[in-house]
Design an enzyme around this catalytic site. Structure first.
Site, PDB file in Angstrom:
ATOM      1  N   SER A 106       0.854  -1.179   0.000  1.00  8.00           N
ATOM      2  CA  SER A 106       0.000   0.000   0.000  1.00  8.00           C
ATOM      3  C   SER A 106       0.900   1.244   0.000  1.00  8.00           C
ATOM      4  O   SER A 106       1.840   1.336   0.788  1.00  8.00           O
ATOM      5  CB  SER A 106      -0.875  -0.030   1.237  1.00  8.00           C
ATOM      6  N   GLY A 107       0.622   2.143  -0.884  1.00  4.88           N
ATOM      7  CA  GLY A 107       1.406   3.371  -0.962  1.00  4.88           C
ATOM      8  C   GLY A 107       2.645   3.236  -1.834  1.00  4.88           C
ATOM      9  O   GLY A 107       3.434   4.162  -1.946  1.00  4.88           O
ATOM     10  N   THR A 111      -1.630   2.654  -7.855  1.00  2.00           N
ATOM     11  CA  THR A 111      -2.720   3.401  -8.488  1.00  2.00           C
ATOM     12  C   THR A 111      -2.158   4.434  -9.450  1.00  2.00           C
ATOM     13  O   THR A 111      -2.665   4.609 -10.570  1.00  2.00           O
ATOM     14  CB  THR A 111      -3.571   4.072  -7.395  1.00  2.00           C
ATOM     15  N   ASN A 156      -0.918   5.822   3.044  1.00  2.00           N
ATOM     16  CA  ASN A 156      -1.123   6.459   1.739  1.00  2.00           C
ATOM     17  C   ASN A 156      -2.286   7.432   1.834  1.00  2.00           C
ATOM     18  O   ASN A 156      -3.349   7.085   2.323  1.00  2.00           O
ATOM     19  CB  ASN A 156      -1.438   5.345   0.711  1.00  2.00           C
ATOM     20  N   SER A 159      -5.289   6.066  -0.616  1.00  2.00           N
ATOM     21  CA  SER A 159      -5.195   4.612  -0.674  1.00  2.00           C
ATOM     22  C   SER A 159      -6.480   4.017  -1.257  1.00  2.00           C
ATOM     23  O   SER A 159      -7.578   4.399  -0.864  1.00  2.00           O
ATOM     24  CB  SER A 159      -4.978   4.089   0.740  1.00  2.00           C
ATOM     25  N   SER A 160      -6.296   3.115  -2.219  1.00  2.00           N
ATOM     26  CA  SER A 160      -7.485   2.470  -2.802  1.00  2.00           C
ATOM     27  C   SER A 160      -8.016   1.487  -1.771  1.00  2.00           C
ATOM     28  O   SER A 160      -7.304   0.609  -1.326  1.00  2.00           O
ATOM     29  CB  SER A 160      -7.115   1.700  -4.061  1.00  2.00           C
ATOM     30  N   GLY A 386      -2.812  -2.836  -2.079  1.00  2.00           N
ATOM     31  CA  GLY A 386      -1.507  -3.475  -1.859  1.00  2.00           C
ATOM     32  C   GLY A 386      -1.436  -4.183  -0.531  1.00  2.00           C
ATOM     33  O   GLY A 386      -2.325  -4.063   0.324  1.00  2.00           O
ATOM     34  N   GLU A 388      -0.817  -4.993   3.072  1.00  2.00           N
ATOM     35  CA  GLU A 388      -0.943  -4.029   4.170  1.00  2.00           C
ATOM     36  C   GLU A 388      -0.587  -4.664   5.506  1.00  2.00           C
ATOM     37  O   GLU A 388      -1.030  -5.778   5.812  1.00  2.00           O
ATOM     38  CB  GLU A 388      -2.393  -3.529   4.258  1.00  2.00           C
TER      39      GLU A 388
END
Ligand SMILES: Nc1ncnc2c1ncn2[C@@H]1O[C@H](COP(=O)(O)OP(=O)(O)O)[C@@H](O)[C@H]1O
Ligand SMILES: [Mg+2]
Length: 1132
Positions: A106-107, A111, A156, A159-160, A386, A388
């Site tokens: 994540s981050g 994306t 993030n 973050s998605s 992602g 996490e």
């Protein structure tokens, strides 16, 4: 291996395959060095490693896009655009569906990378109004989905919180047609649970910051975020992010995608409802039974919600505070506790939001979906949440990490495991490279019989009390021996003391690290249950969008079956996703997060090292170095490159492998670059492949140029021939035209000249003629004069001559006259003398003869002689008659003429006698019947000849008398009897009805005493008239058979009046009547032939007038009654 300048010229090495020496340190060092020089992209073959710079870099400009467009992958610096370009070109030219797999924590920049791939493809994939619209819609779907599905997390800021897989569909030209978005499990727990340092979904903040005052008023919202329970109490603002501007941007994006104003409004209303649900305060209140139950602290929020969604307050209030439980087919309503009430409220908010998000994705799909049925090529871009590791990890992190585990498995399978297996299978010499296979972790989670998710489902469905703790106990039991599972219990079993693992937690050793999950809420989140009362309440709302989100609230459709659990749903969708990805050609982008602080330029070695390890980058490089970058079955390879070699172009006769060998042997490819497998050719470096591709492209352009040249040549030739033909036609026409003009000109000139010449000649001729004429006239005049002169002279001479001649003639005439008269006188004298002498001699001879013969003759002899001569002449006449008598036919009246005049009277008398004698002879030979007939006819002629036209016609017709055949026909027995022995005539006549002039047939019998009239049907005498009663008969002058039988008034039948009859044998009838009357009464019949006559009818007199008409011959007369005293008979 030949090094590529573009890969070497940069900082470190652009492709880790070129790294020397290869070790984890050198790899890390290379990445770090490059990162510090803002070279964030590095390759491992065709896998891109991207290190998040956390700062905008100037490497995404349109110029850079142009630089990478149709580039040689290895001729330019490593860039995400290069892989995007490669994928797009393989899709467009190689006709293979592609997928771009972006993985990382994540981050790490997934994306962002997905957006860059999309924007690059959009920039290079064709233009045009329609294409641009599709592109716009595809690109604009991103900010809308991000607003609803992204949030700030600790790792993030954007973050998605959902997984997204987007299939972009292209036509055969590589122009985008549309796409399909698939979303994966939204982290909806975020809606109701603000976490310190994080934010709820962006949309809430954006709506409150960017919505106009009026919009907020209408949605019954307040701008201050702090007033909403679900948004937390922290300052919501994010550095560098303008929520208000973003809100306006998503509004514009929605319009581009095709949302109607009503849809947009409905979407925001439902969003507002979710926000407001957070403000519904539930507090305790005591019921009559003394039990504490929950109730609304403040009704305002509920009222506002109900106004927005068109629902009665009480319905929602009741659904929030009570629950209907169905037990043994009985519905029992129980009050909820405060905790249950809050749980229900939050579950409602989460469900509304989750379903709204699904609706949003579907709505976008509706706009971007491809309707045409043409064959499509697909490029999928996967941007999933992602890996996490938070401080407190729950069910969401568990599924997110499971998903990442699966993607890693895919990567391992395709790039490490399968590749190595393939070398062995194809008989390529190969030293195996070790790598970590995470299948064991995947199995731990997803195994359908003994996996984590299966166990969780089992527990959730199990009757009896199920809590998170019971689940944990089961997990501990099942995975006691599993090396990737850890918990307090398993630790103590293994005698490990670890204070970092609380008793409510378990730990899973993921490929990317150990993650400690808190088991609490696992059951609840997996079940994802919403009280039926709440879904039913939502279904009752008037708001169409909200209502459509809760179809199960429809009591008609209420099903008691539990919906599938969140875990099993997620597992199924991940399985579908993996299947989809395996069907496509993968392109990897592996994102690495350089630091945990989201700051630019900071490269935390340990952090990156960990990622490098779990991403298996070193193994990837090793396999890549030892292996082959490209492989393809011989046949497609030969087909693709056969134009590069004369032997194989255009057709290769032998086997595919031999063809590929011949093909590659003809090219300057080092043998070390190639390996021939059993079914495939292996090419070691991408460079060789790109070199091949370059050659192919060049060759294709040459071939295309050749075809073009041939085509152009052909076109020019045909064009030229056409032009030539046209030119010939034109010049022929032109020449013709010019010649025609010239000819016309010449003709005109010739005519002119001719006219002049003719004029001149004519004039000359005229002159000559005039001269001639004058000469002629002169000569004529002269000759006339001369002739006149001569004529006159001649005339004079002639006159002189004639005069002389006349004089001589007169003289000679006089002379001749004189001589003739003298001669005549002499002749007369002579004749007289001669006659006198002859007479004297005759007398003398007579006297002498008489005197001599006197003695021989008696007296009266001369009379006798004369009589003799007379008799001889008569005799001769009669004898002549006898031989020349005319024919004896009575009709012949000829007679020869008398030969001597004195016989004329005699001859006439003889003629008469002869004719009478002929007639007598004719009469003598007649039979008595014939005689009687002729007498009848004679009688008829006496009666009618010259009086009635009909007579002439009757001459030829013999009188038959009996026309009825009385003897033969027994029907007439009575009539026969009546006329026995006395019958003269029997015939059919027409009797004219004296009243109306109509005719009826009657049988007429004439006997020696009577005239009998009878009806033909009855054949009985009807009227018997005695002959003596017949006064007279009247007939017309014409050729008709009409007659009137006038009766004497004293007769018995005569009282009725006269009979008007029409007979076909009138002449015969009247003649017979006349004869019979004469015979029997000795009285002649009084016959009148007239045009008008009067008759006695019923004692009154009727005048009958006969009118001749031009009716056709043979038609019977027509009688017309004209009043009571007159009748007209139309005859012809
Ligand atoms: N290529 C890049 N250039 C600049 N900044 C980037 C880039 N990639 C990521 N970032 C920064 O990192 C943040 C997180 O990236 P994101 O793609 O959202 O991560 P992920 O989706 O992997 O969680 C972004 O908000 C952006 O600020
Ligand atoms: Mg993301």
């Amino acid at each position: 291996m030949e090094a590529n300048p573009s890969l070497l010229d940069t900082v470190g090495v652009g492709d880790l395959v070129l790294l020397d020496p290869l070790s984890e340190e050198s790899l890390l060092q290379n990445l770090k060095e490059r990162f510090q020089h803002q070279e964030i992209y590095t390759y491992i073959g065709n896998v891109v490693i991207s290190v998040n710079p956390y700062a905008p870099l100037p490497i995404y400009s349109p110029q850079v896009v142009e630089e990478y467009r149709n580039c040689n992958f290895f001729a330019v610096k490593p860039h995400i655009y290069a892989i995007a370009d490669d994928a797009y070109r393989s899709l467009r030219d190689g006709d293979r569906d592609q997928c771009v797999l972006i993985t990382g924590e994540s981050g790490a920049g997934k994306t962002e990378a997905s957006k860059q791939v999309m924007s690059y493809v959009a920039a290079v994939c064709g233009k045009g109004e329609q294409v641009n619209q599709v592109k716009e819609q595809l690109l604009k779907s991103n900010p809308v989905l991000e607003a609803f599905g992204n949030a700030k997390t600790i790792r993030n800021d954007n973050s998605s919180r959902f997984g997204k897989y987007m299939d972009v569909e292209f036509d055969f030209k590589g122009e985008p047609l549309g796409g399909v978005i698939t979303n994966y499990l939204l982290e909806k727990s975020r809606v109701v649970r603000p976490v310190r340092g994080e934010r709820n979904f962006h949309i809430f903040y954006q709506l409150l910051a960017g919505g106009s005052d009026q919009l907020l008023r209408e949605l019954k919202l307040e701008r201050d975020c702090k007033r909403y329970g679900y948004l937390g109490r922290e300052d919501p603002r994010l550095p560098g992010v303008d929520d208000a501007a973003n809100f306006r941007a998503i509004q514009a994006a929605m319009r581009v995608i095709g949302f109607s104003a009503a849809e947009e409004r409905a979407l925001l209303e439902v969003t507002a409802v979710v926000l407001k649900l957070g403000n519904v305060q539930l507090g305790g209140q005591f019921q009559a039974s003394g039990m504490e139950s929950c109730g609304l602290q403040d009704t305002r929020a509920v009222q506002e919600i109900c106004q927005l969604i068109g629902l009665e307050d009480s319905v929602l209030e009741r659904a929030l505070c009570f629950r209907t439980v169905e037990a043994k087919r009985e519905k029992v309503v129980t009050a909820l506790s405060i905790a249950q009430g809050c749980y229900g409220r939050d579950a409602l908010a989460k469900n509304i939001y989750g379903r709204l998000f699904d609706w949003l994705v579907n709505r976008i799909n509706q706009s971007i979906k491809v309707n045409s049925s043409e064959q499509k090529k697909v490029m999928g871009v996967l941007d999933i949440y992602g890996f996490e590791i938070f401080k407190d990890n729950s069910f969401e992190q568990f599924v997110i990490n499971y998903c990442n585990e699966k993607l890693q498995q895919g990567f391992i399978l395709l790039t490490l495991k399968e590749e190595q297996e393939e070398y062995v299978r194809e008989g390529i010499q190969w030293t195996p490279v070790d790598f970590f296979d995470n299948s064991i972790i995947c199995n731990l989670i997803e195994d359908s019989a003994r996996g984590f998710l299966a166990l969780l489902d089992e527990e959730c469905l199990r009757p009896g009390p199920v809590t998170d703790q019971t689940v944990l106990a089961k997990l501990n039991q099942r995975f006691a021996q599993h090396e990737h599972y850890e918990s307090r219990e398993t630790q103590s079993a293994r005698r490990i003391m670890d204070a970092s693992l609380p008793s409510t937690c378990f730990r899973i050793h993921h490929y990317a690290g150990k993650v400690t999950y808190n088991v609490s809420e696992f059951v609840e989140k997996n079940n994802d249950l919403l009280f039926r009362d709440l879904s039913q309440a939502m279904w009752k709302a008037q708001h169409p969008l909200l209502r459509s989100l809760f179809p199960e609230g429809d009591p008609q459709k209420a099903s008691l079956r539990r919906p599938p659990t969140a875990g099993s749903q997620f597992k199924a969708s991940v399985t579908t996703l993996m299947k989809n990805l395996y069907a496509k050609n993968p392109n990897y982008i592996r994102c690495i997060k350089p630091n945990d602080n989201k700051v630019p330029g900071e490269f935390t070695d340990v952090l990156v090292q960990m990622q490098v390890r779990y991403l298996g980058l070193l193994e990837n490089v090793r396999v890549r170095r030892a292996g082959y970058a490209y492989r393809q079955a011989y046949d497609p390879c030969l087909q693709r490159y056969k134009m590069l070699c004369k032997q194989t172009w255009p057709h290769w006769k032998g086997g595919a492998r031999a063809g590929v060998e011949a093909l590659l042997a003809s090219l300057p490819v080092p043998p070390t670059e190639l390996a021939y497998g059993h079914t495939k050719i292996f090419i070691r470096t991408p460079r060789t492949l790109f070199d091949l591709e370059d050659r192919r492209r060049q060759r294709i352009s040459e071939l295309a140029a050749l075809i073009q040249a041939a085509y152009r040549g052909w076109r020019c030739r045909t064009q030229y021939q056409l032009m030539r033909k046209s030119q010939i036609v034109i010049s022929a026409w032109f020449r013709g035209h010019a010649q025609k003009n010239r000819y016309v000109q010449m003709k005109r000139s010739a005519l002119l000249i001719q006219a002049y010449a003719r004029g001149w000649k004519s004039r000359r001729l005229l002159r000559e003629l005039k001269h001639d004429r004058r000469c002629h006239q002169a000569s004529a005049t002269i000759s006339a004069y001369w002739k006149g002169y001569k004529s006159r002279r001649l005339l004079r001479e002639l006159k002189q001559e004639r005069r002389c001649h006349q004089a001589s003639a007169t003289i000679s005439a006089y002379w001749k006259g004189y001589k003739s008269r003298r001669l005549l006188r002499e002749l007369k004298q002579e004749r007289r003398c001669h006659q006198a002498s002859a007479t004297i001699s005759a007398y003398w001879k007579g006297y002498k003869t008489r005197k001599e013969y006197k003695k021989y003759f008696r007296s009266g002899a001369s009379i006798r002689l004369a009589n003799f001569i007379y008799r001889r002449l008569l005799q001769k006449f009669f004898v002549g008659l006898r031989t020349g008598l005319p024919p004896l036919a009575v009709s012949d009246r000829s007679w020869p003429a008398a030969p001597y005049k004195f016989l004329a009277n005699t001859n006439e008398e003889l003629k008469k006698i002869f004719y009478c004698w002929k007639c007598k002879k004719y009469r003598d030979q007649l039979t008595p019947q014939r005689k009687a007939q002729l007498q009848d006819k004679l009688c008829a002629s006496e009666l009618f000849k010259g009086k009635k036209t009909l007579y002439a016609k009757s001459i030829q017709q013999p009188f038959q008398g009996e026309y009825l055949g009385l003897q033969k026909n027994p029907k007439y027995k009575a009539l026969q009897a009546a006329a026995k022995g006395k019958l003269v005539l029997a015939d059919t006549v027409q009797k004219v009805n004296r009243a109306n002039g109509k005719m009826v047939p009657r049988l007429l019998l004439l006997t020696k005493e009577h005239v009998i009239l009878a009806d033909p049907k009855a054949a009985q005498p009807k009227t018997v008239v005695s002959l003596s009663d017949i006064r007279s008969v009247s007939v017309t002058r014409f050729s008709d058979g009409f007659f009137v039988l006038h009766l004497s008034e004293i007769s018995t039948v005569g009282t009725k009046g006269d009979f008007l009859l029409v007979s076909d044998h009138l002449i015969e009838l009247v003649t017979k009547l006349h004869q019979t009357m004469l015979e029997s009464t000795a009285k002649a019949l009084d016959l009148k032939v007239a045009d008008e006559f009067s008759t006695q009818l019923n004692k009154s007199s009727v005048a009958i007038r006969v009118v001749e008409t031009t009716k056709k011959e043979g038609a019977a007369p027509v009688c017309k009654k004209k009043g009571s005293q007159r009748m007209e008979v139309l005859v012809h």
